[in-house]
Design an enzyme around this catalytic site. Structure first.
Site, PDB file in Angstrom:
ATOM      1  N   HIS A   1      -4.170  -2.453  -6.442  1.00 28.32           N
ATOM      2  CA  HIS A   1      -3.504  -1.229  -6.851  1.00 28.32           C
ATOM      3  C   HIS A   1      -4.605  -0.236  -7.158  1.00 28.32           C
ATOM      4  O   HIS A   1      -5.536  -0.574  -7.868  1.00 28.32           O
ATOM      5  CB  HIS A   1      -2.793  -1.447  -8.173  1.00 28.32           C
ATOM      6  CG  HIS A   1      -1.400  -1.944  -8.032  1.00 28.32           C
ATOM      7  ND1 HIS A   1      -0.682  -1.857  -6.883  1.00 28.32           N
ATOM      8  CD2 HIS A   1      -0.585  -2.502  -8.938  1.00 28.32           C
ATOM      9  CE1 HIS A   1       0.523  -2.354  -7.094  1.00 28.32           C
ATOM     10  NE2 HIS A   1       0.602  -2.767  -8.324  1.00 28.32           N
TER      11      HIS A   1
ATOM     12  N   ASP B   1       0.815  -1.230   0.000  1.00 26.91           N
ATOM     13  CA  ASP B   1       0.000   0.000   0.000  1.00 26.91           C
ATOM     14  C   ASP B   1       0.841   1.269   0.000  1.00 26.91           C
ATOM     15  O   ASP B   1       0.451   2.284   0.559  1.00 26.91           O
ATOM     16  CB  ASP B   1      -0.964   0.056   1.215  1.00 26.91           C
ATOM     17  CG  ASP B   1      -1.788  -1.195   1.328  1.00 26.91           C
ATOM     18  OD1 ASP B   1      -2.293  -1.643   0.296  1.00 26.91           O
ATOM     19  OD2 ASP B   1      -1.921  -1.725   2.452  1.00 26.91           O
TER      20      ASP B   1
HETATM   21  P1  GDP Z   1      -0.460   0.152  -3.798  1.00 30.81           P
HETATM   22  O1  GDP Z   1      -1.072  -1.150  -3.467  1.00 30.81           O
HETATM   23  O2  GDP Z   1       0.981   0.222  -3.399  1.00 30.81           O
HETATM   24  O3  GDP Z   1      -0.705   0.606  -5.187  1.00 30.81           O
HETATM   25  O4  GDP Z   1      -1.145   1.217  -2.878  1.00 30.81           O
HETATM   26  P2  GDP Z   1      -2.629   1.698  -2.861  1.00 30.81           P
HETATM   27  O5  GDP Z   1      -3.402   1.310  -4.019  1.00 30.81           O
HETATM   28  O6  GDP Z   1      -3.180   1.364  -1.524  1.00 30.81           O
HETATM   29  O7  GDP Z   1      -2.380   3.257  -2.939  1.00 30.81           O
HETATM   30  C1  GDP Z   1      -2.561   4.035  -1.861  1.00 30.81           C
HETATM   31  C2  GDP Z   1      -3.592   5.077  -2.040  1.00 30.81           C
HETATM   32  O8  GDP Z   1      -2.918   6.304  -2.044  1.00 30.81           O
HETATM   33  C3  GDP Z   1      -4.412   5.086  -3.316  1.00 30.81           C
HETATM   34  O9  GDP Z   1      -5.730   5.464  -2.993  1.00 30.81           O
HETATM   35  C4  GDP Z   1      -3.736   6.121  -4.187  1.00 30.81           C
HETATM   36  O10 GDP Z   1      -4.611   6.773  -5.075  1.00 30.81           O
HETATM   37  C5  GDP Z   1      -3.234   7.075  -3.167  1.00 30.81           C
HETATM   38  N1  GDP Z   1      -2.008   7.776  -3.495  1.00 30.81           N
HETATM   39  C6  GDP Z   1      -0.920   7.348  -4.199  1.00 30.81           C
HETATM   40  N2  GDP Z   1       0.030   8.280  -4.200  1.00 30.81           N
HETATM   41  C7  GDP Z   1      -0.446   9.323  -3.464  1.00 30.81           C
HETATM   42  C8  GDP Z   1       0.081  10.593  -3.079  1.00 30.81           C
HETATM   43  O11 GDP Z   1       1.206  10.945  -3.387  1.00 30.81           O
HETATM   44  N3  GDP Z   1      -0.719  11.381  -2.311  1.00 30.81           N
HETATM   45  C9  GDP Z   1      -1.978  11.021  -1.909  1.00 30.81           C
HETATM   46  N4  GDP Z   1      -2.683  11.840  -1.159  1.00 30.81           N
HETATM   47  N5  GDP Z   1      -2.496   9.824  -2.250  1.00 30.81           N
HETATM   48  C10 GDP Z   1      -1.741   8.999  -3.017  1.00 30.81           C
END
Ligand code: GDP
Length: 425
Positions: A40, A12
């Protein structure tokens, strides 16, 4: 060129967004481990998507998206994701599935659910996607490989043999209905017809692609600390989350992976059970959870509230090391603008001694965080595109993290949107 993008924390980290960005410059994007157990989140012109099984390249018409042999392939789930994209107007992506990938069986999901119920309070916090039973069967050599779907006689005989074994567990351990081998066989034939258009000798395909100089992106799921060998065993997942495994789970030579981009989150979050040294609780945690990510820190697959904590330099340095990170992307930095000060966990105190080395799980359970506090920047940094324009306190936080982890931070993400990224020169 082969590049891997992986998580250096507990998953995440915001890999989805970064992968989507890197996928744009890639020809081929491959999932090499895990299954539909993590998600993701990608936001683009077509909308907001939570991809679980498909690689993040599916939104670009110039890319080929591959499910590698290391993946736990849930066939109906894959088809469902493909249809969902089509229904939201995404042009039909080019998708290939390795003939050596193994199949997530309906009974893997049942067994996962039954086992979680049996363990009750002592459970591992599984997403009940069948991942642990799937990989157990793969290594016990009783899994079904995609290639086997195409030999009916062989398949039928194997189904009988496997059901015999599964039924002992179902009947005597879980007291649940037994499997009917004829039904399992029928399901597998249905799976065969569903997957047939996508099946490919992926490692041969990649061999030729490399010869042609294609850009290949290995897309990892979860993060370093969920790796079964190097993570917080047993609170880990059942396939390797490390870039090195990309070579095996996709079928490419290890020396071809030249760039390993580790995604690191500017604070900590984790799902499931297990030691989490810099965890915070109560109102402090609620506030960070509410402000975190894009609309709060809740699991993409399960909707469960994530556990929250301050940035853990000990775990992240280790996470980057086991990945072999060549560069780091620091994400969700924008979320931290409300804080007066930012604690960074720079050491673990175990039995009265402070260490900077990430320990094994039994030691980790005794660890207490040693914090260093940095001043907050108390402002909104979303919208900034130029590194120099970031507030000094924010740049100091980034520099401190870079010093602690010892890997260059080349990009900073300051918002969930595709273009909300700052490249650092
Ligand atoms: P993954 O499994 O590593 O892709 O992580 P997630 O899907 O849980 O991503 C985390 C959340 O953070 C998602 O809702 C993204 O849209 C959001 N996100 C990613 N990068 C950023 C950022 O730089 N700032 C903010 N506020 N949200 C982000």
């Amino acid at each position: 060129m082969v590049r891997a993008i992986v998580g250096a924390n507990w998953g995440d980290e915001g890999k989805g967004k970064i992968t989507d960005m890197l996928a744009k410059e890639s020809d081929i994007i491959i999932r090499f481990q895990g299954g539909s157990n993590a998600g993701h989140t990608i936001i683009n012109d077509y909308g907001k998507f939570a991809l679980h099984l498909l690689p993040s390249g599916v939104f670009y018409s110039h890319t080929t998206s591959i499910i590698g042999n290391g993946v736990a392939l849930n066939i109906p789930y894959l088809l469902k994701e493909i249809h969902e994209l089509e229904s939201k107007g995404v042009p039909t992506p080019k998708i290939l599935v390795s003939d050596r990938a193994q199949i997530m069986m309906p009974y893997h999901i049942l067994l996962d659910t039954y086992e979680e119920a049996r363990l009750a309070g002592k459970s591992f916090g599984s997403t009940k996607s069948g991942i642990a039973p799937f990989y157990s069967d793969k290594y016990a050599k009783i899994g079904f490989q995609v290639s086997e779907l195409f030999d009916e006689e062989y398949l039928k005989e194997k189904v009988e043999r496997v059901c015999e074994l599964k039924n002992v567990l179902l009947e005597h351990l879980y007291h649940q209905p037994k499997l009917n081998p004829d039904e399992v066989y029928k399901t597998l034939l249905e799976y065969r017809d569903m997957i047939k258009p996508y099946v490919c000798d992926v490692s041969a395909y990649l061999y030729h692609a490399r010869k042609e100089g294609k850009n290949i992106l290995l897309e990892g799921q979860l993060g370093s600390l969920k790796d079964p060998d190097h993570g917080i065993y047993p609170m880990v997942t059942s396939s390797s989350t490390l870039a090195a495994y990309g070579a095996i789970g996709a079928g490419i030579p290890p020396y071809e992976i030249k760039n390993i981009t580790a995604v690191v989150k500017a604070y900590s979050s984790a799902v499931g059970a297990g030691a989490f040294v810099s965890e915070i609780f109560g109102e402090e945690a609620d506030e960070l959870r509410r402000r975190g990510g894009d609309g709060g820190e809740f699991g993409a697959t399960t909707g469960r509230p994530r556990r929250m904590g301050w940035f853990d330099a000990v775990a992240t340095r280790y996470g980057c090391r086991v990945q072999g990170a060549t560069e780091v992307v620091l994400t969700v930095l924008d979320v931290l603008g409300y804080l007066d000060e930012l604690p960074i966990c720079v050491g673990y105190e175990i039995d009265g001694k402070v260490t900077k080395d990430f320990p094994t799980t039994v030691e980790l359970m005794k660890a207490k965080p040693v914090y260093k506090k940095l001043p907050g920047w108390k402002s909104e940094i979303r919208g900034i595109r130029n590194y120099e324009e970031l507030p000094q306190a924010c740049k100091d936080y980034i520099d401190e993290i870079e010093r602690e982890i010892g890997v260059p931070i080349t990009m900073v993400s300051n918002g969930p949107g595709r273009d909300e990224i700052i490249k650092r020169q």
